[in-house]
Design a protein around this motif. Structure first.
Motif, PDB file in Angstrom:
ATOM      1  N   VAL A 155       0.878  -1.167   0.000  1.00 36.17           N
ATOM      2  CA  VAL A 155       0.000   0.000   0.000  1.00 36.17           C
ATOM      3  C   VAL A 155       0.912   1.213   0.000  1.00 36.17           C
ATOM      4  O   VAL A 155       1.730   1.393   0.906  1.00 36.17           O
ATOM      5  N   LEU A 156       0.778   2.037  -1.019  1.00 34.57           N
ATOM      6  CA  LEU A 156       1.647   3.200  -1.211  1.00 34.57           C
ATOM      7  C   LEU A 156       0.751   4.405  -1.436  1.00 34.57           C
ATOM      8  O   LEU A 156      -0.064   4.392  -2.362  1.00 34.57           O
ATOM      9  N   GLY A 157       0.866   5.427  -0.596  1.00 39.14           N
ATOM     10  CA  GLY A 157      -0.099   6.497  -0.773  1.00 39.14           C
ATOM     11  C   GLY A 157       0.294   7.856  -0.257  1.00 39.14           C
ATOM     12  O   GLY A 157       1.203   8.022   0.558  1.00 39.14           O
ATOM     13  N   ILE A 158      -0.416   8.848  -0.784  1.00 41.05           N
ATOM     14  CA  ILE A 158      -0.398  10.223  -0.289  1.00 41.05           C
ATOM     15  C   ILE A 158      -1.644  10.355   0.573  1.00 41.05           C
ATOM     16  O   ILE A 158      -2.768  10.349   0.060  1.00 41.05           O
ATOM     17  N   VAL A 159      -1.462  10.437   1.885  1.00 39.79           N
ATOM     18  CA  VAL A 159      -2.610  10.387   2.785  1.00 39.79           C
ATOM     19  C   VAL A 159      -2.752  11.646   3.636  1.00 39.79           C
ATOM     20  O   VAL A 159      -3.500  11.650   4.612  1.00 39.79           O
ATOM     21  N   ASN A 160      -2.042  12.708   3.255  1.00 39.06           N
ATOM     22  CA  ASN A 160      -2.175  13.979   3.965  1.00 39.06           C
ATOM     23  C   ASN A 160      -2.250  15.109   2.948  1.00 39.06           C
ATOM     24  O   ASN A 160      -1.294  15.357   2.206  1.00 39.06           O
ATOM     25  N   GLY A 161      -3.376  15.789   2.907  1.00 39.33           N
ATOM     26  CA  GLY A 161      -3.588  16.836   1.913  1.00 39.33           C
ATOM     27  C   GLY A 161      -2.742  18.069   2.140  1.00 39.33           C
ATOM     28  O   GLY A 161      -2.305  18.716   1.179  1.00 39.33           O
ATOM     29  N   THR A 162      -2.476  18.411   3.396  1.00 42.13           N
ATOM     30  CA  THR A 162      -1.670  19.595   3.688  1.00 42.13           C
ATOM     31  C   THR A 162      -0.268  19.457   3.100  1.00 42.13           C
ATOM     32  O   THR A 162       0.235  20.356   2.413  1.00 42.13           O
ATOM     33  N   THR A 163       0.383  18.341   3.376  1.00 45.98           N
ATOM     34  CA  THR A 163       1.741  18.144   2.879  1.00 45.98           C
ATOM     35  C   THR A 163       1.773  18.032   1.366  1.00 45.98           C
ATOM     36  O   THR A 163       2.721  18.516   0.730  1.00 45.98           O
ATOM     37  N   ASN A 164       0.750  17.426   0.785  1.00 37.45           N
ATOM     38  CA  ASN A 164       0.754  17.322  -0.675  1.00 37.45           C
ATOM     39  C   ASN A 164       0.588  18.696  -1.317  1.00 37.45           C
ATOM     40  O   ASN A 164       1.210  18.997  -2.341  1.00 37.45           O
ATOM     41  N   PHE A 165      -0.230  19.548  -0.696  1.00 37.57           N
ATOM     42  CA  PHE A 165      -0.385  20.905  -1.219  1.00 37.57           C
ATOM     43  C   PHE A 165       0.954  21.643  -1.169  1.00 37.57           C
ATOM     44  O   PHE A 165       1.349  22.309  -2.138  1.00 37.57           O
ATOM     45  N   ILE A 166       1.649  21.544  -0.046  1.00 42.17           N
ATOM     46  CA  ILE A 166       2.918  22.258   0.109  1.00 42.17           C
ATOM     47  C   ILE A 166       3.950  21.761  -0.896  1.00 42.17           C
ATOM     48  O   ILE A 166       4.608  22.558  -1.585  1.00 42.17           O
ATOM     49  N   LEU A 167       4.103  20.451  -1.017  1.00 42.26           N
ATOM     50  CA  LEU A 167       5.098  19.899  -1.937  1.00 42.26           C
ATOM     51  C   LEU A 167       4.723  20.185  -3.389  1.00 42.26           C
ATOM     52  O   LEU A 167       5.602  20.468  -4.221  1.00 42.26           O
ATOM     53  N   ASP A 168       3.439  20.138  -3.697  1.00 40.42           N
ATOM     54  CA  ASP A 168       2.998  20.450  -5.062  1.00 40.42           C
ATOM     55  C   ASP A 168       3.300  21.909  -5.394  1.00 40.42           C
ATOM     56  O   ASP A 168       3.730  22.233  -6.514  1.00 40.42           O
ATOM     57  N   LYS A 169       3.088  22.793  -4.425  1.00 39.68           N
ATOM     58  CA  LYS A 169       3.377  24.215  -4.650  1.00 39.68           C
ATOM     59  C   LYS A 169       4.883  24.436  -4.850  1.00 39.68           C
ATOM     60  O   LYS A 169       5.291  25.205  -5.730  1.00 39.68           O
ATOM     61  N   MET A 170       5.702  23.758  -4.069  1.00 37.41           N
ATOM     62  CA  MET A 170       7.150  23.861  -4.234  1.00 37.41           C
ATOM     63  C   MET A 170       7.577  23.351  -5.613  1.00 37.41           C
ATOM     64  O   MET A 170       8.456  23.925  -6.263  1.00 37.41           O
ATOM     65  N   ASP A 171       6.940  22.287  -6.059  1.00 42.74           N
ATOM     66  CA  ASP A 171       7.294  21.686  -7.350  1.00 42.74           C
ATOM     67  C   ASP A 171       6.860  22.567  -8.518  1.00 42.74           C
ATOM     68  O   ASP A 171       7.630  22.797  -9.458  1.00 42.74           O
ATOM     69  N   SER A 172       5.652  23.087  -8.454  1.00 43.98           N
ATOM     70  CA  SER A 172       5.095  23.795  -9.605  1.00 43.98           C
ATOM     71  C   SER A 172       5.535  25.255  -9.711  1.00 43.98           C
ATOM     72  O   SER A 172       5.565  25.817 -10.809  1.00 43.98           O
ATOM     73  N   THR A 173       5.900  25.870  -8.576  1.00 42.30           N
ATOM     74  CA  THR A 173       6.252  27.293  -8.601  1.00 42.30           C
ATOM     75  C   THR A 173       7.693  27.585  -8.226  1.00 42.30           C
ATOM     76  O   THR A 173       8.146  28.723  -8.381  1.00 42.30           O
ATOM     77  N   GLY A 174       8.397  26.595  -7.683  1.00 39.78           N
ATOM     78  CA  GLY A 174       9.755  26.837  -7.222  1.00 39.78           C
ATOM     79  C   GLY A 174       9.817  27.491  -5.857  1.00 39.78           C
ATOM     80  O   GLY A 174      10.892  27.916  -5.416  1.00 39.78           O
ATOM     81  N   ALA A 175       8.684  27.582  -5.179  1.00 33.75           N
ATOM     82  CA  ALA A 175       8.639  28.201  -3.855  1.00 33.75           C
ATOM     83  C   ALA A 175       9.437  27.379  -2.853  1.00 33.75           C
ATOM     84  O   ALA A 175       9.575  26.160  -2.983  1.00 33.75           O
ATOM     85  N   GLY A 176       9.944  28.046  -1.817  1.00 40.55           N
ATOM     86  CA  GLY A 176      10.586  27.354  -0.721  1.00 40.55           C
ATOM     87  C   GLY A 176       9.550  26.773   0.219  1.00 40.55           C
ATOM     88  O   GLY A 176       8.350  27.081   0.138  1.00 40.55           O
ATOM     89  N   TYR A 177      10.007  25.946   1.156  1.00 39.33           N
ATOM     90  CA  TYR A 177       9.094  25.271   2.075  1.00 39.33           C
ATOM     91  C   TYR A 177       8.260  26.277   2.870  1.00 39.33           C
ATOM     92  O   TYR A 177       7.031  26.148   2.941  1.00 39.33           O
ATOM     93  N   GLN A 178       8.887  27.270   3.484  1.00 39.93           N
ATOM     94  CA  GLN A 178       8.157  28.201   4.341  1.00 39.93           C
ATOM     95  C   GLN A 178       7.138  29.003   3.547  1.00 39.93           C
ATOM     96  O   GLN A 178       6.006  29.233   4.006  1.00 39.93           O
ATOM     97  N   GLU A 231      12.638  19.524   5.782  1.00 38.19           N
ATOM     98  CA  GLU A 231      13.971  19.773   5.232  1.00 38.19           C
ATOM     99  C   GLU A 231      14.023  19.628   3.713  1.00 38.19           C
ATOM    100  O   GLU A 231      15.093  19.759   3.119  1.00 38.19           O
ATOM    101  N   VAL A 232      12.904  19.358   3.079  1.00 36.51           N
ATOM    102  CA  VAL A 232      12.873  19.281   1.614  1.00 36.51           C
ATOM    103  C   VAL A 232      13.076  20.689   1.049  1.00 36.51           C
ATOM    104  O   VAL A 232      12.440  21.650   1.487  1.00 36.51           O
ATOM    105  N   THR A 233      13.968  20.824   0.077  1.00 38.16           N
ATOM    106  CA  THR A 233      14.329  22.130  -0.461  1.00 38.16           C
ATOM    107  C   THR A 233      14.032  22.233  -1.953  1.00 38.16           C
ATOM    108  O   THR A 233      13.772  21.233  -2.623  1.00 38.16           O
ATOM    109  N   ALA A 234      14.125  23.459  -2.449  1.00 37.24           N
ATOM    110  CA  ALA A 234      13.987  23.678  -3.889  1.00 37.24           C
ATOM    111  C   ALA A 234      15.067  22.927  -4.654  1.00 37.24           C
ATOM    112  O   ALA A 234      14.841  22.446  -5.769  1.00 37.24           O
ATOM    113  N   ALA A 235      16.268  22.799  -4.055  1.00 39.62           N
ATOM    114  CA  ALA A 235      17.344  22.051  -4.702  1.00 39.62           C
ATOM    115  C   ALA A 235      16.974  20.582  -4.852  1.00 39.62           C
ATOM    116  O   ALA A 235      17.328  19.939  -5.863  1.00 39.62           O
ATOM    117  N   ASP A 236      16.252  20.022  -3.870  1.00 39.47           N
ATOM    118  CA  ASP A 236      15.805  18.635  -3.979  1.00 39.47           C
ATOM    119  C   ASP A 236      14.850  18.467  -5.156  1.00 39.47           C
ATOM    120  O   ASP A 236      14.915  17.469  -5.888  1.00 39.47           O
TER     121      ASP A 236
END
Length: 432
Positions: A155-178, A231-236
């Protein structure tokens, strides 16, 4: 249709509880037709009775939750207050007084699910909790019932919407974590204190529940390896894109190849853009299930919010009420395998390691030697000098599959090399 209504006690009337009450009222006729009897909201336990709750008769409001579940005429208790206590005591008290329970309490179920199931069995009652994992997505019931004749391996999943929103925003816009977290908070996706989400506690509780059901064994919250995403960064993300991947916070539950043990873990991971989970955007959830006979299944939808979570609660309420009318109970605890939970060190996967190293001849050979000494095979290496003209370089190593213990030993040894200035990031690569 039976004319005497089934009586429901609601514990909690916040975002989810208020939606449960609203749907019970507005869809009363449909619910009665589907169940075979009317359902009546018999009482609502809250902490702040003075708060105005639209659509709820003030006469139903009480601050004495214990008295409510002890009434004796309550058929079903819906618990949406969360936390360990008083929820645990209220649920067991409800069983003792003849009521079945529908809960959305992932933390309690992850910690004490076995004891709660035992209490339900002792009193011939139901314990349903579809809303505890992935909001509106039907997941618990398919695992408990639809796949009951199959063997689930992963079973492999994305089970938290808050974290997925943050990581998706970092991926799509280049934004930093904060910056991404601040936007999630402003939009209401993140709590004022987001620790439970971003540090993986919420996902770990859900992983414990999923692993227990999928593998018919007892998995507690303490058995789940947990690593947050702060600790996930834009460089990651830049490195992930160079590999044709993105980054998600994943809950991963696996049965060992020999079937003798299971693992459950939560951590950020790179997954290929070709994997179905890579396209899950915003605050949505998705869970990928792999089994022997059914093959690969994916469940997708809104994983949080008042109305979506209430939808799952009401689905359970209908099922439990039907059982009440027929004098039966639904599926209970199915932990017959009693498989051990293996430690994280035995997990086998691939790794992406980013190192800051001295920019001089021989460094790559030294690094490669350390990997070889610890039995970790290198797949690819990418080295790039720093643009600021300093004497350091960035070295990115992607490994073949290895145990987590081997990788940990490798990293410790790398940190002791004079030519390694620092280990910038370590990330697992999944979904391949």
């Amino acid at each position: 249709m039976r004319t005497r209504p089934l009586k429901v006690a609601l514990l909690g009337c916040g975002v989810v509880g208020s939606e449960v009450a609203r749907i019970m009222t507005t869809h009363a006729d449909d619910l009665a037709a589907r169940i075979g009897a009317p359902v009546e909201l018999a009482g609502v336990a809250v902490r702040r009775p003075s708060k105005v709750r639209a659509g709820i008769d003030p006469a139903l409001i009480t601050t004495d939750a214990t008295a409510l579940v002890k009434r004796g005429d309550i058929d079903v208790v819906v618990e949406v207050i969360g936390g360990i206590e008083p929820a645990r005591t209220l649920i067991t008290t409800a069983f003792e007084h003849g009521a079945s329970v529908v809960s959305a309490n992932k933390a309690l179920l992850a910690q004490d699910g076995a004891a709660l199931h035992a209490a339900a069995d002792d009193h011939d009652a139901d314990l349903y909790y579809e809303a505890a994992v992935a909001g509106a997505i039907p997941l618990i019931r398919p695992l408990r019932e639809s796949l009951a004749g199959d063997k689930v391996n992963r079973v492999l999943g994305i089970v938290n919407g808050t974290t997925n929103f943050i990581l998706d925003k970092m991926d799509s816009t280049g934004a930093g974590y904060q910056e991404a977290l601040d936007e999630a908070t402003a939009l209401g996706y993140a709590e004022a204190d987001p620790t439970a989400d971003v540090e993986g506690f919420d996902a770990a509780a859900k992983a414990a529940i999923l692993a227990g059901i999928a593998f018919h064994t007892r998995v507690r919250l303490d058995d789940v390896y947990r690593e947050g995403m702060i600790e996930v960064t834009a460089a990651d993300f830049a490195s992930a894109k160079a590999m044709g991947c993105t980054i998600k916070l994943l809950a991963i539950c696996e049965r060992a190849a020999d079937g003798g043990s299971v693992t459950a873990r939560v951590h950020p991971a790179m997954i290929p853009l070709t994997h179905p989970l890579a396209s899950v955007r915003g605050a949505y959830n998705a869970v990928f299930v792999e089994s022997d006979a059914a093959g690969q299944l994916m469940f997708y939808g809104p994983g949080a919010g008042g109305a979506p979570t209430a939808s799952a609660v009401l689905g359970d309420l209908v099922a439990v009420c039907r059982n009440k009318l027929s004098g039966a109970t639904g599926p209970g605890d199915s932990a017959y395998t009693q498989l051990p939970v293996s430690p994280m060190g035995e997990v086998v996967t691939r790794y992406h390691i980013s190192l800051d190293v001295a920019d001089k001849p021989g460094v790559l050979a030294q690094v490669a030697t350390v990997f070889a000494e610890h039995g970790v095979s290198i797949d690819t290496v990418r080295q790039q000098g720093r643009q600021d003209g300093g004497g350091d370089a960035s070295l990115v190593v992607v490994t073949h599959r290895a145990t987590d213990a081997s990788l940990t030993g490798t990293v410790e040894a790398l940190r002791n090399l004079d030519t390694v200035r620092g280990v910038a990031s370590i990330m697992r690569v999944e979904g391949e």
